[in-house]
Design a protein around this motif. Structure first.
Motif, PDB file in Angstrom:
ATOM      1  N   ARG A  91     -51.689 -21.306-110.831  1.00  0.00           N
ATOM      2  CA  ARG A  91     -52.716 -22.147-110.216  1.00  0.00           C
ATOM      3  C   ARG A  91     -54.008 -22.026-110.994  1.00  0.00           C
ATOM      4  O   ARG A  91     -54.209 -21.090-111.755  1.00  0.00           O
ATOM      5  CB  ARG A  91     -52.938 -21.752-108.765  1.00  0.00           C
ATOM      6  CG  ARG A  91     -53.477 -20.372-108.562  1.00  0.00           C
ATOM      7  CD  ARG A  91     -53.577 -20.069-107.072  1.00  0.00           C
ATOM      8  NE  ARG A  91     -54.118 -18.738-106.889  1.00  0.00           N
ATOM      9  CZ  ARG A  91     -55.337 -18.484-106.437  1.00  0.00           C
ATOM     10  NH1 ARG A  91     -56.117 -19.453-106.072  1.00  0.00           N
ATOM     11  NH2 ARG A  91     -55.750 -17.251-106.331  1.00  0.00           N
ATOM     12  N   LYS A  92     -54.865 -22.964-110.767  1.00  0.00           N
ATOM     13  CA  LYS A  92     -56.139 -22.963-111.464  1.00  0.00           C
ATOM     14  C   LYS A  92     -57.016 -21.832-110.927  1.00  0.00           C
ATOM     15  O   LYS A  92     -56.924 -21.475-109.750  1.00  0.00           O
ATOM     16  CB  LYS A  92     -56.844 -24.298-111.279  1.00  0.00           C
ATOM     17  CG  LYS A  92     -56.091 -25.448-111.928  1.00  0.00           C
ATOM     18  CD  LYS A  92     -56.845 -26.737-111.768  1.00  0.00           C
ATOM     19  CE  LYS A  92     -56.060 -27.869-112.426  1.00  0.00           C
ATOM     20  NZ  LYS A  92     -56.736 -29.141-112.334  1.00  0.00           N
ATOM     21  N   PRO A  93     -57.864 -21.259-111.783  1.00  0.00           N
ATOM     22  CA  PRO A  93     -58.742 -20.172-111.334  1.00  0.00           C
ATOM     23  C   PRO A  93     -59.677 -20.621-110.212  1.00  0.00           C
ATOM     24  O   PRO A  93     -60.149 -21.752-110.187  1.00  0.00           O
ATOM     25  CB  PRO A  93     -59.544 -19.813-112.577  1.00  0.00           C
ATOM     26  CG  PRO A  93     -58.837 -20.435-113.718  1.00  0.00           C
ATOM     27  CD  PRO A  93     -58.025 -21.563-113.186  1.00  0.00           C
ATOM     28  N   THR A  94     -59.906 -19.708-109.284  1.00  0.00           N
ATOM     29  CA  THR A  94     -60.798 -19.987-108.168  1.00  0.00           C
ATOM     30  C   THR A  94     -62.215 -19.569-108.546  1.00  0.00           C
ATOM     31  O   THR A  94     -62.418 -18.492-109.097  1.00  0.00           O
ATOM     32  CB  THR A  94     -60.353 -19.195-106.922  1.00  0.00           C
ATOM     33  OG1 THR A  94     -58.986 -19.483-106.673  1.00  0.00           O
ATOM     34  CG2 THR A  94     -61.176 -19.558-105.707  1.00  0.00           C
TER      35      THR A  94
END
Length: 85
Positions: A4-7
């Protein structure tokens, strides 16, 4: 495995205030301990005070990890179970 994309994490004013409060509380506890250590050392019972402090520290560690030491009996039946020779 899915990636997933970084938060993005944002530091808020409330977080900073909470950190400062916790840090001040920790520093005040540390100062109290230092004052108690200085008073305990000046009483002349320094070695005894260190020994009891060590025991309480050891007890705190045992409580934290859930270790409950049991006294060991030093007779033959305890060493070999219930076997008889």
């Amino acid at each position: 495995m899915l990636r997933r994309k970084p938060t993005r994490l944002e530091l808020k004013l409330d977080d900073i205030e909470e950190f400062e409060g916790a840090r001040k509380e920790l520093e005040s506890r540390k100062k109290q301990r230092e004052e108690v250590d200085v008073v305990g050392a000046s009483d002349g019972d320094g070695a005894l005070g260190l020994n009891t402090d060590h025991k309480s520290r050891e007890q705190m560690i045992h409580d934290r990890i859930g270790y409950k030491p049991q006294p060991k009996a030093n007779n033959r039946s305890s060493q070999f179970g219930n076997f008889e020779f």
